[in-house]
Design a protein around this motif. Structure first.
Motif, PDB file in Angstrom:
ATOM      1  N   HIS A   1       1.116  -0.444   0.006  1.00  0.00           N
ATOM      2  CA  HIS A   1      -0.329   0.060   0.075  1.00  0.00           C
ATOM      3  C   HIS A   1       1.180   1.326  -0.007  1.00  0.00           C
ATOM      4  O   HIS A   1       0.377   2.708  -0.313  1.00  0.00           O
ATOM      5  CB  HIS A   1      -0.850   0.440   1.295  1.00  0.00           C
ATOM      6  N   ASN A   2       1.546   1.358   1.114  1.00  0.00           N
ATOM      7  CA  ASN A   2       2.199   2.172   0.925  1.00  0.00           C
ATOM      8  C   ASN A   2       3.628   2.572  -0.668  1.00  0.00           C
ATOM      9  O   ASN A   2       4.086   3.742  -0.786  1.00  0.00           O
ATOM     10  CB  ASN A   2       4.100   2.714   2.028  1.00  0.00           C
TER      11      ASN A   2
ATOM     12  N   ARG B   1       2.515   2.926  -3.011  1.00  0.00           N
ATOM     13  CA  ARG B   1       1.240   3.348  -3.741  1.00  0.00           C
ATOM     14  C   ARG B   1       1.753   4.695  -3.851  1.00  0.00           C
ATOM     15  O   ARG B   1       0.718   5.434  -5.344  1.00  0.00           O
ATOM     16  CB  ARG B   1       0.417   2.639  -4.338  1.00  0.00           C
ATOM     17  N   LYS B   2       2.055   5.293  -2.346  1.00  0.00           N
ATOM     18  CA  LYS B   2       2.076   6.385  -2.563  1.00  0.00           C
ATOM     19  C   LYS B   2       3.005   7.237  -2.985  1.00  0.00           C
ATOM     20  O   LYS B   2       4.028   7.004  -3.318  1.00  0.00           O
ATOM     21  CB  LYS B   2       2.299   6.774  -0.377  1.00  0.00           C
ATOM     22  N   SER B   3       2.934   8.393  -3.166  1.00  0.00           N
ATOM     23  CA  SER B   3       3.774   9.168  -4.230  1.00  0.00           C
ATOM     24  C   SER B   3       5.179   9.404  -3.329  1.00  0.00           C
ATOM     25  O   SER B   3       6.344   9.865  -3.867  1.00  0.00           O
ATOM     26  CB  SER B   3       3.128  10.476  -4.687  1.00  0.00           C
TER      27      SER B   3
ATOM     28  N   PRO C   1       6.562   7.294  -0.899  1.00  0.00           N
ATOM     29  CA  PRO C   1       6.789   6.067   0.417  1.00  0.00           C
ATOM     30  C   PRO C   1       8.010   6.197   1.520  1.00  0.00           C
ATOM     31  O   PRO C   1       8.836   6.506   1.233  1.00  0.00           O
ATOM     32  CB  PRO C   1       7.346   4.998  -0.600  1.00  0.00           C
TER      33      PRO C   1
END
Length: 162
Positions: free
Chosen positions: A99-100, A102-104, A106
């Motif tokens: 999940h992390n 995929r964040k801008s 990380p």
């Protein structure tokens, strides 16, 4: 969605169509997760992660093959599919890390994961550049596509891929 790769559509449409295509059962066999045997260190092996994620691939592919015919796009994508869904590009990691990633922005554990020598990022890039003879006409574009991926990942994770 296949038609959206054509030049009548915006870049956003093209990227979305490309992403849908990469995730379709024609391109991503339903058993691809069963072929993933590599867990990451002490982290729970809960989800299969595409190390080079399909969203980055969709963006870079759309930018590279902007002026190509649909036939050419599909031809190259069929070649890339074996690499992107092959075991070098798959790893079992924790849900949180997946999940992390995929964040801008990380967190450090994701950056460490991407930098780890056990995660064969460079091998995947090298496999993309080793385009087979029957696709030699696309060699320049495939190398440009690989360059974009490398630039994207180097910037995002402070890597030194080439």
């Amino acid at each position: 969605s296949l038609l959206a790769i054509g030049s009548l559509f915006t870049m956003e449409h093209r990227v979305k169509a490309c992403g849908e295509l990469l995730k379709s059962c024609e391109f991503r066999p339903s058993n691809y997760q069963d072929n993933c045997t590599r867990p990451y260190k002490h982290y729970p092996a809960e989800e299969v992660d595409h190390i080079i994620d399909l969203n980055s691939v969709s963006i870079c592919f759309s930018e590279t093959f902007l002026d190509c015919t649909l036939r050419d796009c599909l031809e190259v994508m069929c070649f890339l599919n074996y690499i992107l869904n092959g075991e070098d590009n798959l790893c079992k990691i924790s849900k949180t890390m997946n999940h992390n990633k995929r964040k801008s922005a990380p967190p450090i554990e994701v950056k460490n994961y991407m930098k780890d020598q056990e995660v064969p990022m460079q091998r995947v890039i090298d496999a993309i550049r080793a385009i087979p003879d029957k696709l030699k006409k696309h060699k320049r574009k495939v190398n440009f596509f690989a360059d974009l991926l490398v630039k994207d990942f180097n910037a995002k994770y402070k890597l030194a891929l080439h």
